[in-house]
Design an enzyme around this catalytic site. Sequence first.
Site, PDB file in Angstrom:
ATOM      1  N   ASN A   1       0.884  -1.023   0.075  1.00 50.43           N
ATOM      2  CA  ASN A   1      -0.156   0.025  -0.001  1.00 50.43           C
ATOM      3  C   ASN A   1       0.920   1.447   0.103  1.00 50.43           C
ATOM      4  OD1 ASN A   1      -1.719   2.060   0.338  1.00 50.43           O
ATOM      5  ND2 ASN A   1      -2.567   1.449   2.673  1.00 50.43           N
TER       6      ASN A   1
ATOM      7  N   LYS B   1       0.076   4.197  -0.384  1.00 46.86           N
ATOM      8  CA  LYS B   1      -0.555   5.262   0.265  1.00 46.86           C
ATOM      9  C   LYS B   1      -0.396   6.586  -0.604  1.00 46.86           C
ATOM     10  CE  LYS B   1      -0.313   3.305   4.649  1.00 46.86           C
ATOM     11  NZ  LYS B   1      -0.320   3.270   6.314  1.00 46.86           N
TER      12      LYS B   1
ATOM     13  N   HIS C   1      -9.637   1.135   4.765  1.00 48.46           N
ATOM     14  CA  HIS C   1      -8.358   1.322   5.576  1.00 48.46           C
ATOM     15  C   HIS C   1      -8.697   2.435   6.454  1.00 48.46           C
ATOM     16  CE1 HIS C   1      -4.357   2.325   6.358  1.00 48.46           C
ATOM     17  NE2 HIS C   1      -3.919   1.330   5.623  1.00 48.46           N
TER      18      HIS C   1
ATOM     19  N   GLU D   1      -7.095   4.664   7.852  1.00 45.75           N
ATOM     20  CA  GLU D   1      -6.887   6.020   7.587  1.00 45.75           C
ATOM     21  C   GLU D   1      -8.117   6.557   6.864  1.00 45.75           C
ATOM     22  OE1 GLU D   1      -3.367   5.590   5.366  1.00 45.75           O
ATOM     23  OE2 GLU D   1      -2.092   4.857   7.280  1.00 45.75           O
TER      24      GLU D   1
ATOM     25  N   GLU E   1      -5.500  -4.775  10.673  1.00 48.04           N
ATOM     26  CA  GLU E   1      -4.444  -3.786  10.828  1.00 48.04           C
ATOM     27  C   GLU E   1      -4.770  -2.859  12.268  1.00 48.04           C
ATOM     28  OE1 GLU E   1      -2.275  -2.773   6.683  1.00 48.04           O
ATOM     29  OE2 GLU E   1      -4.339  -1.409   7.010  1.00 48.04           O
TER      30      GLU E   1
ATOM     31  N   GLY F   1       2.521   2.520  10.977  1.00 50.17           N
ATOM     32  CA  GLY F   1       3.349   3.645  10.901  1.00 50.17           C
ATOM     33  C   GLY F   1       4.027   4.037  12.402  1.00 50.17           C
TER      34      GLY F   1
ATOM     35  N   SER G   1       3.163  -1.555  10.664  1.00 49.85           N
ATOM     36  CA  SER G   1       4.747  -1.625  10.935  1.00 49.85           C
ATOM     37  C   SER G   1       5.570  -3.114  10.537  1.00 49.85           C
ATOM     38  CB  SER G   1       5.091  -1.309  12.381  1.00 49.85           C
ATOM     39  OG  SER G   1       4.794   0.184  12.461  1.00 49.85           O
TER      40      SER G   1
HETATM   41  P1  13P Z   1       2.909   0.671   7.805  1.00 52.76           P
HETATM   42  O1  13P Z   1       3.593  -0.563   7.259  1.00 52.76           O
HETATM   43  O2  13P Z   1       3.515   1.916   7.436  1.00 52.76           O
HETATM   44  O3  13P Z   1       2.728   0.794   9.425  1.00 52.76           O
HETATM   45  O4  13P Z   1       1.323   0.787   7.187  1.00 52.76           O
HETATM   46  C1  13P Z   1       0.628  -0.261   7.094  1.00 52.76           C
HETATM   47  C2  13P Z   1      -0.532   0.029   6.357  1.00 52.76           C
HETATM   48  O5  13P Z   1      -1.618   0.762   6.956  1.00 52.76           O
HETATM   49  C3  13P Z   1      -0.867  -0.880   5.245  1.00 52.76           C
HETATM   50  O6  13P Z   1      -2.161  -0.421   4.654  1.00 52.76           O
END
Ligand code: 13P
Length: 252
Positions: A9, A11, A96, A98, A168, A174, A213
Amino acid sequence: MRRRFVAANWKMNGSRARNRQLLDALKPPLRSLGGRVDIVVCPSHLHLGETVSALAGSPVRPGAQDLFGLENGAMTGEISASMLVDCGAEFVIVGHSERRGRLGETDAAVAAKFAAARAAGLVPILCVGETRAERDAGNTEAVVLRQLDAVTGEHGIEAMDGAVIAYEPVWAIGSGTAATPEQAQAVHALLRARLREQSGAIADGARILYGGSISAANARELFAQPDIDGGLVGGASLKAEEFTAICAGADS
Ligand code: 13P
């Protein structure tokens, strides 16, 4: 035996030049893996078409990061499932954290997106996960089951046939600190048990990814858990060597 699955991803990262570089660096090592893992890359919508072209002839498949839950019409700025298919996407991330947390996406909106993706022939990657406050309050199970049930309750267990789920935990995303393999396995087993209440075959076939992470250092241990079938990778997927190592960890 379920095939492993690792999705990148990206992002809101990348540029046309940067993505080309990254894909050029990823394609040769990923082609030489043993073929036991499905690998998907999800760029921004703007970069989807070029990513699809760049992946031609590669085993790596293209996906998108989001879609709108309705087919065409008056919805300025949004992108439909059929547009994604038209541009070559095969997978799409749905729900997701976010988007749920920062953009107010509701369970109902996520369920509509999931159904729109399926109807267009995309494979949805349904994200579920609890915040730190929800975990600390002992609500992890209730939250992730509510998020899963919002889709199966609306569209039936058949909607999950061949679908992908990503657990997740929001607190791990993150943060540099992943859930422990035991913490993740417990939630993955819970999600699979929920599917099993309605269909043993769908529960056995569902790929449940961990995200939050993931790194080259922790991937193998996470993927060794019986109900962790791969990963949804954020930050580490922007580094070719790191992402290749994570995919190699799933390819066994
Ligand atoms: P990170 O691997 O940066 O923690 O992000 C995970 C994520 O949100 C994947 O969709």
